[in-house]
Design a protein around this motif. Structure first.
Motif, PDB file in Angstrom:
ATOM      1  N   SER A 143      46.687   2.685  -7.081  1.00  0.00           N
ATOM      2  CA  SER A 143      46.270   1.842  -8.272  1.00  0.00           C
ATOM      3  C   SER A 143      44.902   2.201  -8.951  1.00  0.00           C
ATOM      4  CB  SER A 143      46.407  -0.062  -7.707  1.00  0.00           C
ATOM      5  OG  SER A 143      46.444  -0.592  -8.522  1.00  0.00           O
ATOM      6  N   SER A 144      44.929   1.200 -10.638  1.00  0.00           N
ATOM      7  CA  SER A 144      43.820   1.302 -11.199  1.00  0.00           C
ATOM      8  C   SER A 144      43.386   0.066 -11.367  1.00  0.00           C
ATOM      9  CB  SER A 144      43.813   2.439 -12.352  1.00  0.00           C
ATOM     10  OG  SER A 144      44.800   1.967 -13.003  1.00  0.00           O
ATOM     11  N   LYS A 145      43.708  -1.119 -11.295  1.00  0.00           N
ATOM     12  CA  LYS A 145      43.317  -1.971 -11.371  1.00  0.00           C
ATOM     13  C   LYS A 145      44.064  -3.413 -10.104  1.00  0.00           C
ATOM     14  CE  LYS A 145      45.875  -2.319 -15.700  1.00  0.00           C
ATOM     15  NZ  LYS A 145      43.535  -2.467 -16.528  1.00  0.00           N
ATOM     16  N   ILE A 146      43.275  -4.220  -9.759  1.00  0.00           N
ATOM     17  CA  ILE A 146      43.007  -5.160  -8.591  1.00  0.00           C
ATOM     18  C   ILE A 146      43.173  -6.864  -9.198  1.00  0.00           C
ATOM     19  CG2 ILE A 146      40.447  -5.204  -8.633  1.00  0.00           C
ATOM     20  CD1 ILE A 146      41.444  -5.474  -5.971  1.00  0.00           C
ATOM     21  N   ALA A 147      43.995  -7.394  -8.167  1.00  0.00           N
ATOM     22  CA  ALA A 147      44.382  -8.784  -8.732  1.00  0.00           C
ATOM     23  C   ALA A 147      42.964  -9.950  -7.923  1.00  0.00           C
ATOM     24  CB  ALA A 147      45.279  -9.643  -8.395  1.00  0.00           C
ATOM     25  N   LEU A 148      42.068 -10.292  -8.784  1.00  0.00           N
ATOM     26  CA  LEU A 148      40.728 -11.251  -8.075  1.00  0.00           C
ATOM     27  C   LEU A 148      41.777 -12.697  -8.405  1.00  0.00           C
ATOM     28  CD1 LEU A 148      37.908  -9.422  -9.581  1.00  0.00           C
ATOM     29  CD2 LEU A 148      38.924  -8.862  -7.352  1.00  0.00           C
ATOM     30  N   HIS A 149      41.568 -13.020  -7.188  1.00  0.00           N
ATOM     31  CA  HIS A 149      42.392 -14.239  -6.659  1.00  0.00           C
ATOM     32  C   HIS A 149      41.334 -15.509  -6.978  1.00  0.00           C
ATOM     33  CE1 HIS A 149      45.859 -17.217  -6.310  1.00  0.00           C
ATOM     34  NE2 HIS A 149      46.549 -15.493  -5.886  1.00  0.00           N
ATOM     35  N   MET A 151      39.817 -19.497  -7.445  1.00  0.00           N
ATOM     36  CA  MET A 151      40.287 -21.325  -6.685  1.00  0.00           C
ATOM     37  C   MET A 151      41.770 -21.764  -7.832  1.00  0.00           C
ATOM     38  SD  MET A 151      38.823 -22.210  -4.254  1.00  0.00           S
ATOM     39  CE  MET A 151      38.754 -23.520  -3.982  1.00  0.00           C
ATOM     40  N   ASP A 152      40.701 -21.442  -8.859  1.00  0.00           N
ATOM     41  CA  ASP A 152      41.625 -21.855 -10.058  1.00  0.00           C
ATOM     42  C   ASP A 152      42.309 -20.874 -11.196  1.00  0.00           C
ATOM     43  OD1 ASP A 152      39.141 -20.890 -11.413  1.00  0.00           O
ATOM     44  OD2 ASP A 152      39.464 -22.058 -12.079  1.00  0.00           O
ATOM     45  N   LYS A 153      41.964 -19.539 -11.202  1.00  0.00           N
ATOM     46  CA  LYS A 153      43.102 -18.546 -12.149  1.00  0.00           C
ATOM     47  C   LYS A 153      43.270 -16.889 -10.842  1.00  0.00           C
ATOM     48  CE  LYS A 153      39.131 -17.218 -14.777  1.00  0.00           C
ATOM     49  NZ  LYS A 153      38.046 -17.016 -15.664  1.00  0.00           N
ATOM     50  N   ILE A 154      43.831 -16.215 -11.703  1.00  0.00           N
ATOM     51  CA  ILE A 154      43.783 -14.644 -10.834  1.00  0.00           C
ATOM     52  C   ILE A 154      43.558 -13.947 -12.349  1.00  0.00           C
ATOM     53  CG2 ILE A 154      45.181 -13.008 -10.161  1.00  0.00           C
ATOM     54  CD1 ILE A 154      46.851 -15.518  -9.390  1.00  0.00           C
ATOM     55  N   VAL A 155      42.647 -13.018 -12.406  1.00  0.00           N
ATOM     56  CA  VAL A 155      41.617 -12.448 -12.751  1.00  0.00           C
ATOM     57  C   VAL A 155      42.389 -10.486 -12.166  1.00  0.00           C
ATOM     58  CG1 VAL A 155      39.560 -11.205 -13.984  1.00  0.00           C
ATOM     59  CG2 VAL A 155      40.005 -13.875 -13.318  1.00  0.00           C
ATOM     60  N   ILE A 156      42.724 -10.341 -13.432  1.00  0.00           N
ATOM     61  CA  ILE A 156      43.498  -9.185 -13.030  1.00  0.00           C
ATOM     62  C   ILE A 156      42.264  -7.480 -13.530  1.00  0.00           C
ATOM     63  CG2 ILE A 156      45.126  -6.663 -14.165  1.00  0.00           C
ATOM     64  CD1 ILE A 156      45.981  -8.934 -12.443  1.00  0.00           C
ATOM     65  N   SER A 157      41.131  -6.859 -12.861  1.00  0.00           N
ATOM     66  CA  SER A 157      40.263  -6.183 -13.765  1.00  0.00           C
ATOM     67  C   SER A 157      40.705  -4.550 -12.842  1.00  0.00           C
ATOM     68  CB  SER A 157      38.839  -6.385 -12.414  1.00  0.00           C
ATOM     69  OG  SER A 157      38.309  -6.196 -12.814  1.00  0.00           O
ATOM     70  N   ASP A 158      40.241  -3.626 -14.495  1.00  0.00           N
ATOM     71  CA  ASP A 158      40.115  -2.137 -13.922  1.00  0.00           C
ATOM     72  C   ASP A 158      39.086  -2.507 -13.023  1.00  0.00           C
ATOM     73  OD1 ASP A 158      42.110  -1.558 -15.391  1.00  0.00           O
ATOM     74  OD2 ASP A 158      40.185  -1.372 -17.205  1.00  0.00           O
ATOM     75  N   ILE A 159      39.505  -1.603 -11.967  1.00  0.00           N
ATOM     76  CA  ILE A 159      38.818  -1.158 -10.561  1.00  0.00           C
ATOM     77  C   ILE A 159      37.661  -0.271 -10.601  1.00  0.00           C
ATOM     78  CG2 ILE A 159      38.796  -0.046  -8.004  1.00  0.00           C
ATOM     79  CD1 ILE A 159      41.486  -0.256  -7.942  1.00  0.00           C
ATOM     80  N   LYS A 160      37.673   0.350 -11.596  1.00  0.00           N
ATOM     81  CA  LYS A 160      36.470   1.102 -12.397  1.00  0.00           C
ATOM     82  C   LYS A 160      35.157   0.606 -12.963  1.00  0.00           C
ATOM     83  CE  LYS A 160      38.555   2.693 -17.008  1.00  0.00           C
ATOM     84  NZ  LYS A 160      37.577   1.610 -17.334  1.00  0.00           N
ATOM     85  N   ASP A 161      35.513  -0.593 -13.301  1.00  0.00           N
ATOM     86  CA  ASP A 161      34.949  -1.640 -13.917  1.00  0.00           C
ATOM     87  C   ASP A 161      33.520  -2.875 -12.924  1.00  0.00           C
ATOM     88  OD1 ASP A 161      35.103  -0.522 -16.749  1.00  0.00           O
ATOM     89  OD2 ASP A 161      36.691  -1.966 -16.902  1.00  0.00           O
ATOM     90  N   ILE A 162      34.363  -2.465 -11.662  1.00  0.00           N
ATOM     91  CA  ILE A 162      33.703  -3.351 -10.294  1.00  0.00           C
ATOM     92  C   ILE A 162      32.642  -2.611 -10.544  1.00  0.00           C
ATOM     93  CG2 ILE A 162      34.005  -4.618  -8.327  1.00  0.00           C
ATOM     94  CD1 ILE A 162      36.722  -4.310  -8.629  1.00  0.00           C
TER      95      ILE A 162
END
Length: 250
Positions: A143-149, A151-162
């Motif tokens: 995967s090239s993306k990750i879901a970050l859980h 407390m109040d939302k889920i952020v979908i981020s590109d792994i390369k941007d972490i």
């Protein structure tokens, strides 16, 4: 006494349904089963008449996949979903990256208890999470993306941007290239396992860094990594040799 939770099981294996029902009765007595189904068609029919708080959904069904049910019901599906799967290690990585709850068959009772407790506390899965999960399972690629859980939302981020991750007890803060910070409700250890295949390195008990975004390894002042945004990531004495070897192999 725990609050009663209504649930439905959808699995095409009669034995698997019976086993899960027995585990629920023994370990999660607060769950009241209000139905079961063995296919996409029968599952859809059941969910049009019942609205369980929790849905135990098998990934692979005889007439399709569990995601078909989610897609076909869309916003009408109000249940929190715990997927059950007998899939391989790759599929498990896909679930972890998408931050979607799952149970590996045969189901471990302790993990069942944890999954139910987590589902009670968390929000329902988003469309973006399910799309990320299904794309990863279908493509069979990393995967090239990750879901970050959070407390109040889920952020979908590109792994390369972490850029890096920093632990704070049972929480982890993600530092992104655009300057955003995202605090998630999981430990750094869990993300170490997910991100290590993407060239991330654990530099310290509390720090994980994206090796692709390292500018320098400064050996003075105890040792630290200078990242692309000019932030510093400490390198512990215990991890120093491992970091040097890792960087030499880039």
């Amino acid at each position: 006494m725990s609050k009663e939770i209504t649930a439905i099981i959808i699995d095409d294996m009669k034995l698997a349904r019976a086993s899960l029902k027995a585990d629920i009765a023994e370990h999660c007595p607060q769950i009241k089963l209000i139905g079961e189904a063995d296919s996409v068609v029968s599952g859809l029919k059941l969910l049009k008449t019942e609205t369980p708080e929790l849905l135990f959904l098998d990934v692979e069904l005889e007439d399709g996949i569990g995601f078909d049910i989610i897609e076909l019901l869309g916003e009408k599906l109000k249940s929190k979903v715990i997927f059950t799967t007998a899939s391989n290690e790759y599929a498990i990585k896909a679930f972890q990256v998408a931050a979607v709850d799952y149970l590996l068959k045969p189901i471990d009772p302790d993990l069942l208890i944890q999954a139910v407790a987590k589902a009670q506390e968390s929000a329902a899965n988003t469309k973006e999470q399910i799309n990320l999960l299904t794309d990863n399972l279908k493509s069979k690629k990393q995967s090239s993306k990750i879901a970050l859980h959070t407390m109040d939302k889920i952020v979908i981020s590109d792994i390369k941007d972490i850029l890096r991750c920093e632990a704070s007890g049972n929480y982890t803060t993600f530092f992104l290239r655009n300057g955003d910070k995202v605090m998630v409700t999981k430990t750094l250890k869990e993300y170490d396992e997910i991100l290590s295949p993407h060239n991330f390195i654990r530099t310290h008990q509390s720090h994980l860094a994206n090796a692709n975004l390292i500018k320098e390894f400064v050996k003075t002042e105890g040792g630290y990594l200078l990242m692309a945004d000019d932030s510093n990531v400490p390198v512990s004495v215990r991890k120093r040799a491992e970091v040097v070897q890792f960087l030499d192999q880039l």
